[in-house]
Design a protein around this motif. Structure first.
Motif, mmCIF file in Angstrom:
data_model
loop_
_atom_site.group_PDB
_atom_site.id
_atom_site.type_symbol
_atom_site.label_atom_id
_atom_site.label_comp_id
_atom_site.label_asym_id
_atom_site.label_seq_id
_atom_site.Cartn_x
_atom_site.Cartn_y
_atom_site.Cartn_z
ATOM 1 N N GLY A 42 40.226 28.196 40.659
ATOM 2 C CA GLY A 42 40.780 28.965 41.926
ATOM 3 C C GLY A 42 40.087 30.578 41.969
ATOM 4 N N ALA A 43 40.764 31.449 42.756
ATOM 5 C CA ALA A 43 40.262 32.610 42.518
ATOM 6 C C ALA A 43 41.109 33.760 41.769
ATOM 7 N N HIS A 44 40.457 34.798 41.348
ATOM 8 C CA HIS A 44 41.268 35.724 40.663
ATOM 9 C C HIS A 44 41.145 37.222 41.058
ATOM 10 N N GLU A 45 41.989 37.851 40.518
ATOM 11 C CA GLU A 45 41.715 39.672 40.860
ATOM 12 C C GLU A 45 41.505 40.263 39.458
ATOM 13 N N LEU A 46 40.560 40.890 39.814
ATOM 14 C CA LEU A 46 39.856 41.694 38.493
ATOM 15 C C LEU A 46 41.001 43.289 38.616
ATOM 16 N N TRP A 84 40.136 44.510 42.186
ATOM 17 C CA TRP A 84 39.324 43.832 42.965
ATOM 18 C C TRP A 84 39.465 42.379 43.022
ATOM 19 N N LEU A 85 39.473 41.990 44.395
ATOM 20 C CA LEU A 85 39.648 40.521 44.702
ATOM 21 C C LEU A 85 38.274 39.622 44.166
ATOM 22 N N ILE A 86 38.296 38.707 43.560
ATOM 23 C CA ILE A 86 37.021 37.925 43.215
ATOM 24 C C ILE A 86 37.190 36.553 43.810
ATOM 25 N N ARG A 87 36.889 36.168 44.768
ATOM 26 C CA ARG A 87 36.842 35.040 45.639
ATOM 27 C C ARG A 87 35.685 34.504 46.165
ATOM 28 N N GLY A 97 34.811 32.775 36.750
ATOM 29 C CA GLY A 97 34.889 33.867 36.346
ATOM 30 C C GLY A 97 35.784 34.067 35.250
ATOM 31 N N MET A 98 37.024 33.395 35.091
ATOM 32 C CA MET A 98 37.741 33.520 33.904
ATOM 33 C C MET A 98 38.338 32.098 33.394
ATOM 34 N N PRO A 99 38.766 32.192 32.261
ATOM 35 C CA PRO A 99 39.559 30.765 31.850
ATOM 36 C C PRO A 99 40.706 30.387 32.524
ATOM 37 N N ALA A 100 41.692 31.356 32.758
ATOM 38 C CA ALA A 100 43.122 30.875 33.326
ATOM 39 C C ALA A 100 43.216 30.418 34.837
ATOM 40 N N VAL A 101 41.991 30.369 35.610
ATOM 41 C CA VAL A 101 41.886 30.111 37.059
ATOM 42 C C VAL A 101 41.736 28.627 37.028
ATOM 43 N N ALA A 102 41.291 27.902 35.790
ATOM 44 C CA ALA A 102 40.997 26.542 35.807
ATOM 45 C C ALA A 102 42.430 25.825 35.060
ATOM 46 N N LEU A 158 44.258 32.480 45.062
ATOM 47 C CA LEU A 158 44.786 33.512 43.862
ATOM 48 C C LEU A 158 45.393 32.517 42.853
ATOM 49 N N ILE A 159 44.774 32.921 41.624
ATOM 50 C CA ILE A 159 45.627 32.142 40.542
ATOM 51 C C ILE A 159 45.795 32.953 39.444
ATOM 52 N N ALA A 160 45.208 33.997 39.133
ATOM 53 C CA ALA A 160 45.500 34.894 37.978
ATOM 54 C C ALA A 160 44.724 36.096 38.041
ATOM 55 N N ILE A 161 45.179 37.067 37.281
ATOM 56 C CA ILE A 161 44.751 38.414 36.979
ATOM 57 C C ILE A 161 43.923 38.581 35.905
ATOM 58 N N TYR A 162 42.844 39.030 35.886
ATOM 59 C CA TYR A 162 41.748 39.271 34.804
ATOM 60 C C TYR A 162 41.872 40.644 34.417
ATOM 61 N N ASN A 163 42.512 41.001 32.995
ATOM 62 C CA ASN A 163 42.594 42.287 32.982
ATOM 63 C C ASN A 163 41.590 42.948 31.978
#
Length: 299
Positions: free
Chosen positions: A115-119, A128-131, A149-154, A194-199
């Motif tokens: 899914g999508a994530h927020e940076l 920033w919303l990454i969708r 984009g990042m592991p946690a959204v999968a 939205l699934i996760a936040i990428y720090n």
């Protein structure tokens, strides 16, 4: 209806300062049937002490072998039917499991859902919303760029790890490599919730531009032997070009910052990478700053 167990695997190497927030984001889930496995990849900080605050969190220590080996170790020590890989400095949003499980239930043939994530850019406290919407041709779309984009959204079906693992020879882009391998052979799905936040921080792994460029190209080039048709070949070439362009622009901007910043010098390796991957931007940088093509700009 049976609720599948979700195993959350958190590799951690000297990121104990962020780990508690990652763990708490799992405990805050609206879906409650999960287990947490923290794999300490040889940390010299407070990682173990943080985990010991949580009696239900499984702690596994290994000598430093890298994030791929840590994730693979976590897989071996997990029990869930579904797996999520959460980096120690990122965090999940409360409905992350519920959303992804629903998508998998509606698409039972899918091997993973993303899914999508927020940076979150920590130095400037900005988000920033990454969708990105991807409904089909997932392998080709991944060849063109890492829309995940990042592991946690999968969220992955456990059985796929009987066939695939994270490549321990990759220091970067190992999650991108895994998703490419899986999507090449099996159905996958993607959504825009939205699934996760990428720090993202200045010391984040992904802030190392030269390494990210090197490994993104390496991961794509690994797919060359699997290309089946002209369409996939076109997507591969497009992807190689996209990564070169994306990181060359970052290098170009950073070279300017270096040259006119406090140190008044540029990184020679970055300059050479710019020349190799974007001769046009390299020529522009050299020309606009009045240097000769063979000039060594590093002090």
């Amino acid at each position: 209806m049976e609720q599948p167990l979700v195993s959350v695997i958190i590799p951690c190497y000297n990121q104990g300062i962020y780990l508690e927030k990652a763990i708490e984001s799992v405990f805050s889930q609206s879906y409650l049937h999960f287990e947490i496995i923290v794999v300490d990849d040889g940390s010299a900080d407070q990682t173990k002490e943080v985990v010991q605050k949580y009696s239900s969190v499984k702690y596994i220590y290994q000598t430093n072998q890298g994030v791929s080996a840590a994730r693979n170790n976590g897989i071996k020590n997990s029990n869930g039917k579904l797996l999520v890989f959460l980096d120690a400095d990122d965090w999940l949003l409360p409905d992350a499991f519920f959303i992804n499980i629903n998508y998998l239930a509606q698409n039972p043939d899918a091997v993973f859902v993303s899914g999508a994530h927020e940076l979150y850019y920590q130095p400037e406290n900005k988000n920033w919303l990454i969708r990105k919407e991807v409904k089909e041709n997932h392998y080709c779309r991944l060849l063109e760029g890492n829309y995940i984009g990042m592991p946690a959204v999968a969220m992955y079906q456990r059985w796929v790890f009987d066939e695939f693992q994270f490549d321990t020879n990759l220091d970067y882009c190992e999650d991108y490599d895994l998703c490419l391998q899986i999507a090449r052979k099996y159905p996958v799905i993607h959504h825009t919730e939205l699934i996760a936040i990428y720090n993202f921080r200045e010391d984040s792994v992904s802030s190392n531009i030269l390494k990210m460029l090197k490994y993104a190209l390496l991961v794509l080039n690994k797919q060359k032997s699997f290309i089946l048709n002209n369409r996939e070949e076109a997507c591969l070439q497009h992807g190689l070009s996209n990564w070169k362009t994306y990181y060359s622009e970052k290098i170009y901007n950073r070279l300017h910052f270096q040259l006119y910043g406090p140190e008044l010098q540029v990184d020679q390796q970055e300059l050479e990478a710019l020349k190799e991957n974007s001769p046009e931007l390299y020529a522009k940088f050299i020309t606009e700053n009045g240097f000769n093509d063979d000039a060594n700009l590093a002090v």
